[in-house]
Design a protein around this motif. Structure first.
Motif, mmCIF file in Angstrom:
data_model
loop_
_atom_site.group_PDB
_atom_site.id
_atom_site.type_symbol
_atom_site.label_atom_id
_atom_site.label_comp_id
_atom_site.label_asym_id
_atom_site.label_seq_id
_atom_site.Cartn_x
_atom_site.Cartn_y
_atom_site.Cartn_z
ATOM 1 N N THR A 279 0.829 -1.207 0.000
ATOM 2 C CA THR A 279 0.000 0.000 0.000
ATOM 3 C C THR A 279 0.862 1.255 0.000
ATOM 4 O O THR A 279 2.058 1.222 0.267
ATOM 5 N N VAL A 303 -4.283 4.024 -6.822
ATOM 6 C CA VAL A 303 -5.168 4.775 -5.924
ATOM 7 C C VAL A 303 -4.445 6.000 -5.372
ATOM 8 O O VAL A 303 -5.063 7.042 -5.145
ATOM 9 N N ARG A 304 -3.145 5.898 -5.162
ATOM 10 C CA ARG A 304 -2.368 7.068 -4.713
ATOM 11 C C ARG A 304 -2.554 8.227 -5.690
ATOM 12 O O ARG A 304 -2.715 9.384 -5.273
ATOM 13 N N VAL A 307 -5.920 9.731 -5.047
ATOM 14 C CA VAL A 307 -5.918 10.465 -3.779
ATOM 15 C C VAL A 307 -5.322 11.856 -3.962
ATOM 16 O O VAL A 307 -5.875 12.856 -3.471
ATOM 17 N N CYS A 337 -3.710 3.062 1.182
ATOM 18 C CA CYS A 337 -4.520 2.890 -0.022
ATOM 19 C C CYS A 337 -3.843 1.892 -0.957
ATOM 20 O O CYS A 337 -2.622 1.769 -0.976
ATOM 21 N N SER A 338 -4.666 1.177 -1.693
ATOM 22 C CA SER A 338 -4.174 0.217 -2.677
ATOM 23 C C SER A 338 -5.318 -0.112 -3.620
ATOM 24 O O SER A 338 -6.473 0.282 -3.394
ATOM 25 N N ARG A 341 -7.906 -2.226 -1.696
ATOM 26 C CA ARG A 341 -8.486 -1.550 -0.540
ATOM 27 C C ARG A 341 -9.153 -0.223 -0.892
ATOM 28 O O ARG A 341 -10.000 0.256 -0.144
ATOM 29 N N LEU A 342 -8.761 0.414 -1.982
ATOM 30 C CA LEU A 342 -9.038 1.826 -2.220
ATOM 31 C C LEU A 342 -8.445 2.586 -1.034
ATOM 32 O O LEU A 342 -7.282 2.403 -0.729
ATOM 33 N N VAL A 343 -9.230 3.418 -0.343
ATOM 34 C CA VAL A 343 -8.706 4.129 0.827
ATOM 35 C C VAL A 343 -9.257 3.486 2.093
ATOM 36 O O VAL A 343 -10.462 3.286 2.214
ATOM 37 N N LYS A 344 -8.368 3.173 3.025
ATOM 38 C CA LYS A 344 -8.784 2.594 4.303
ATOM 39 C C LYS A 344 -8.204 3.423 5.451
ATOM 40 O O LYS A 344 -6.998 3.391 5.721
ATOM 41 N N GLU A 371 -11.540 9.374 1.920
ATOM 42 C CA GLU A 371 -12.067 8.068 1.498
ATOM 43 C C GLU A 371 -13.358 8.232 0.704
ATOM 44 O O GLU A 371 -13.532 7.624 -0.366
ATOM 45 N N VAL A 374 -12.690 9.659 -2.791
ATOM 46 C CA VAL A 374 -12.098 8.681 -3.708
ATOM 47 C C VAL A 374 -13.159 7.691 -4.181
ATOM 48 O O VAL A 374 -13.199 7.330 -5.370
#
Length: 392
Positions: A279, A303-304, A307, A337-338, A341-344, A371, A374
């Motif tokens: 992540t 995802v970064r 973000v 984020c990954s 996961r998207l944003v956790k 989150e 995104v």
């Protein structure tokens, strides 16, 4: 030194299914005992009847569906160059057994891929870098000196078309199996692609010197907030997604499991956090700034990228510098984020070696606001699997 990827013959029910599916072609070519390859004249929808460890075929599924393999109720598909592989191995085994470049993507509304172009570019660039490096004597696998050149000749556009075909074949398979067993339940999927020259043999397409493996499984469930452990560690080549990193991080992953955490973030001797094992990491300072390591110190995740775009839209100041683990008490919140996961947002953060620990709010933080933003934006970053005829 041996050639990796020679699988033992399928036996029992699976072997009988192969014979039934392959007919005269399977009897003509002995390699069909170890893998299942449809006639190239067949459309994707007729690759194979559904296969599983118990050879269960759903009566509600079309008889001409593509190959699928289920284990213990978890629907997964394992393809090599668009064709099913028997016996099926786990994704972790795939990524630790062979050298190569890999990327992990996710579906969006089941028929598109999040940041598809970025995944293709990463696979192309890392593939050339990895395939250009020779394998030392005694290491598993063989690297053809022509593999990197073969990829260069294919080009990014050609690889993108190839990747789309591989993903479409795999999604056909897993969706057929999932829909048959769960007709009223939709599901998104995780797609892992490996580009390797370790397995070159008669099953490798004659026009190239590398194989493409696709491993597709239902997107794993991850809790709304996660626990993270911070450990002293650094990554040698953070900007390259080489499977060597999958091997290198195994000891750290053991620590994550021992701690009951979701992820580990790594910090250096001065406490500067670079990224997680799988992540990217972000901290929000007390003044509302979003802090994350600069591009040259991390693998720039899909995802970064979103973000950072969302932060600009929300007017959140961004500081591309490594957050310091010693400042955890001063953070408003933090998150990882990954692709999967998207944003956790992080619920519990601990750095055992430094005696640091911090619990974060379960709602209402800046991490939660990012989150939500995104989640609102990520569908706009989905790439179609349609193939441009000019590059097919």
């Amino acid at each position: 030194m041996r050639v990796a990827g020679r699988f033992p013959p399928a036996k029992g029910a699976a072997g009988a299914a192969i014979a039934a599916c392959c007919g005269p072609l399977g009897r003509r070519f002995p390699m069909f005992a170890a893998w299942v390859a449809p006639s190239p004249r067949q459309p994707r929808s007729r690759l194979l009847s559904m296969l599983s460890d118990g050879m269960k075929s759903s009566p509600s599924a079309p008889s001409s569906t593509v190959a699928s393999f289920t284990t213990g109720g978890d629907h997964t598909v394992f393809l090599r160059n668009g064709e099913p592989v028997l016996p099926k191995i786990s994704k972790d085994e795939l990524l630790t057994k062979y050298h190569g470049a890999y990327t992990t993507a996710r579906t969006v509304d089941r028929h598109k891929i999040f940041e598809l172009d970025m995944h293709c570019s990463r696979l192309f660039e890392t593939g050339i870098a990895v395939l250009s490096n020779p394998v030392e004597d005694g290491a598993e696998g063989i690297r053809s000196k022509d593999s990197a050149e073969s990829l260069r000749n294919l080009g990014l556009a050609g690889l993108s078309s190839l990747v789309k075909r591989e993903i479409r074949s795999a999604l056909d398979a897993v969706e057929a199996a999932w829909s048959a067993d769960h007709p009223k339940q939709s599901r998104e999927f995780q797609v892992t692609l490996l580009l390797t020259a370790d397995t070159l043999d008669v099953r490798t397409p004659p026009d190239r010197q590398f194989d493409v493996f696709a491993y597709v499984q239902p997107l794993p469930y991850i809790a709304p907030m996660v626990d993270v452990i911070a450990l002293r560690a650094e990554r040698d080549h953070p900007t390259i997604k080489d499977v060597q990193w999958v091997r290198d991080r195994q000891a750290l992953e053991a620590e994550v499991r021992k701690a009951g955490a979701n992820e580990c973030v790594m910090f250096d001797s001065d406490g500067h956090i670079s990224e997680g094992l799988q992540t990217n990491f972000f901290a929000i300072s007390a003044d509302g700034s979003l802090i994350t390591a600069p591009d040259e110190l991390v693998l720039g995740g899909t995802v970064r990228k979103v973000v950072l775009e969302v932060a600009e839209q929300l007017g959140i100041p961004v500081r591309l510098e490594t957050p310091n683990v010693k400042d955890v008490a001063e953070w408003d919140s933090c998150f990882i984020c990954s692709t999967s996961r998207l944003v956790k947002p992080i619920s519990h953060f601990s750095a055992p070696a430094l005696g640091l620990t911090r619990d974060f709010p379960s709602e209402g933080s800046e991490a939660h606001r990012i989150e939500e933003a995104v989640l609102h934006e990520f569908r706009k970053h989905a790439g179609s699997l349609d193939i441009d005829s000019s590059s097919a």
